[in-house]
Design a protein around this motif. Structure first.
Motif, PDB file in Angstrom:
ATOM      1  N   GLY A   5       0.789  -1.229   0.000  1.00  0.00           N
ATOM      2  CA  GLY A   5       0.000   0.000   0.000  1.00  0.00           C
ATOM      3  C   GLY A   5       0.818   1.274   0.000  1.00  0.00           C
ATOM      4  O   GLY A   5       0.280   2.343  -0.255  1.00  0.00           O
ATOM      5  N   THR A   6       2.121   1.173   0.283  1.00  0.00           N
ATOM      6  CA  THR A   6       2.945   2.382   0.288  1.00  0.00           C
ATOM      7  C   THR A   6       3.447   2.660  -1.126  1.00  0.00           C
ATOM      8  O   THR A   6       3.768   1.731  -1.874  1.00  0.00           O
ATOM      9  N   PRO A   7       3.519   3.940  -1.484  1.00  0.00           N
ATOM     10  CA  PRO A   7       3.999   4.291  -2.822  1.00  0.00           C
ATOM     11  C   PRO A   7       5.446   3.851  -3.008  1.00  0.00           C
ATOM     12  O   PRO A   7       6.306   4.164  -2.186  1.00  0.00           O
ATOM     13  N   LYS A   8       5.709   3.112  -4.068  1.00  0.00           N
ATOM     14  CA  LYS A   8       7.058   2.666  -4.419  1.00  0.00           C
ATOM     15  C   LYS A   8       7.009   2.126  -5.828  1.00  0.00           C
ATOM     16  O   LYS A   8       5.929   1.898  -6.382  1.00  0.00           O
ATOM     17  N   ILE A   9       8.170   1.874  -6.386  1.00  0.00           N
ATOM     18  CA  ILE A   9       8.293   1.261  -7.701  1.00  0.00           C
ATOM     19  C   ILE A   9       8.818  -0.151  -7.484  1.00  0.00           C
ATOM     20  O   ILE A   9       9.834  -0.339  -6.811  1.00  0.00           O
ATOM     21  N   ILE A  10       8.140  -1.138  -8.074  1.00  0.00           N
ATOM     22  CA  ILE A  10       8.526  -2.549  -7.931  1.00  0.00           C
ATOM     23  C   ILE A  10       8.767  -3.124  -9.319  1.00  0.00           C
ATOM     24  O   ILE A  10       7.886  -3.065 -10.179  1.00  0.00           O
ATOM     25  N   ALA A  11       9.958  -3.683  -9.534  1.00  0.00           N
ATOM     26  CA  ALA A  11      10.251  -4.410 -10.766  1.00  0.00           C
ATOM     27  C   ALA A  11      10.064  -5.891 -10.483  1.00  0.00           C
ATOM     28  O   ALA A  11      10.566  -6.401  -9.476  1.00  0.00           O
ATOM     29  N   THR A  12       9.311  -6.566 -11.344  1.00  0.00           N
ATOM     30  CA  THR A  12       9.073  -7.997 -11.174  1.00  0.00           C
ATOM     31  C   THR A  12       9.869  -8.781 -12.209  1.00  0.00           C
ATOM     32  O   THR A  12      10.314  -8.227 -13.214  1.00  0.00           O
ATOM     33  N   GLY A  13       9.997 -10.077 -11.979  1.00  0.00           N
ATOM     34  CA  GLY A  13      10.567 -10.955 -12.979  1.00  0.00           C
ATOM     35  C   GLY A  13       9.576 -11.140 -14.115  1.00  0.00           C
ATOM     36  O   GLY A  13       8.370 -10.902 -13.954  1.00  0.00           O
TER      37      GLY A  13
END
Length: 183
Positions: free
Chosen positions: A86-94
Motif C-alpha cells: 500500500g505504500t507508494p514505491k516502484i517494484i520491478a518484477t521478474g
C-alpha cells in the motif's frame, strides 16, 4: 435496426499513490527503468528478484535448478505480496511473475501495473550481455524470447498502461511512463 457502438478506448488511470509494478519480458529494462523512475518520483525502488534471492539465500538460477520453477513462483508470489503493502514505491518484477494468476490478480487489484514492451530483437540483444537467465540457458535468445512474447504478451496486455521501449536511452521510457500516469 440494431446499432452497435464502438468502444472508445479509456485513458490509463492516473497514478493515485499506489505501488507501481513494472511487468514485461526479461531484458526489457524493468530494473533499470524502475530505479530511474523511482529517482524521478522520489520513491523507493524494489527489485522483486533481488528480494527473492535475499529471502532464499541463493540466486534465482540456483532456486530453479534446485527446487524447480513451481517452487520459485510460489516464493515469488509471497515476496510480491509482501512488497505490495500500500505504500507508494516502484517494484520491478521478474518476467514470469505476472503470468501466475494469483500474483497477477494481486498486482492488478492493489497496484498500478505498467507493461514495458520491446521487440524480441531488442530483448535478445540486451540479454546476450549476461548469462543469468534460467529460461534462456542453452537456447537461442531471439527464438526463445519470440516464443515467450507470443505466449505472454496477451497476458501482459491486461496491465492498464503499455509502454513500448525502443532503442533509446532508458530515460525516454521513464519519461513515457511519467506522461502516461500524469506526473
Amino acid at each position: 435496426m440494431l446499432q452497435i457502438q464502438e468502444s472508445i478506448p479509456q485513458p490509463p488511470p492516473p497514478w493515485t499513490g499506489r505501488p507501481i509494478v513494472l511487468i514485461g519480458l526479461m531484458g526489457v529494462g524493468k530494473s533499470t527503468v524502475g530505479r530511474r523512475l523511482a529517482q524521478r518520483m522520489k520513491l523507493d525502488f524494489v527489485d522483486a528478484d533481488h528480494e527473492i534471492e535475499h529471502a532464499a539465500g541463493m540466486t534465482i538460477a540456483e532456486i530453479f535448478e534446485r527446487f524447480g520453477e513451481a517452487h520459485f513462483r510460489d516464493g515469488e508470489r509471497r515476496v510480491i505480496a509482501r512488497l505490495i503493502d500500500g505504500t507508494p514505491k516502484i517494484i520491478a518484477t521478474g518476467g514470469g511473475a505476472f503470468m501466475q494468476e494469483e500474483t497477477r490478480t494481486l498486482i492488478l487489484d492493489q497496484s498500478l501495473a505498467i507493461w514495458l514492451d520491446a521487440s524480441p530483437d531488442i530483448l535478445a540483444e540486451r540479454v546476450r550481455r549476461r548469462d543469468t537467465r534460467p529460461l534462456l540457458r542453452g537456447k537461442d535468445p531471439r527464438k526463445m524470447l519470440t516464443e515467450l512474447a507470443r505466449v505472454r504478451n496477451p497476458v501482459y496486455a491486461l496491465a492498464p498502461i503499455h509502454i513500448v521501449s525502443q532503442h533509446a536511452p532508458h530515460d525516454a521510457t521513464v519519461s513515457a511512463i511519467l506522461k502516461a500516469i500524469g506526473q
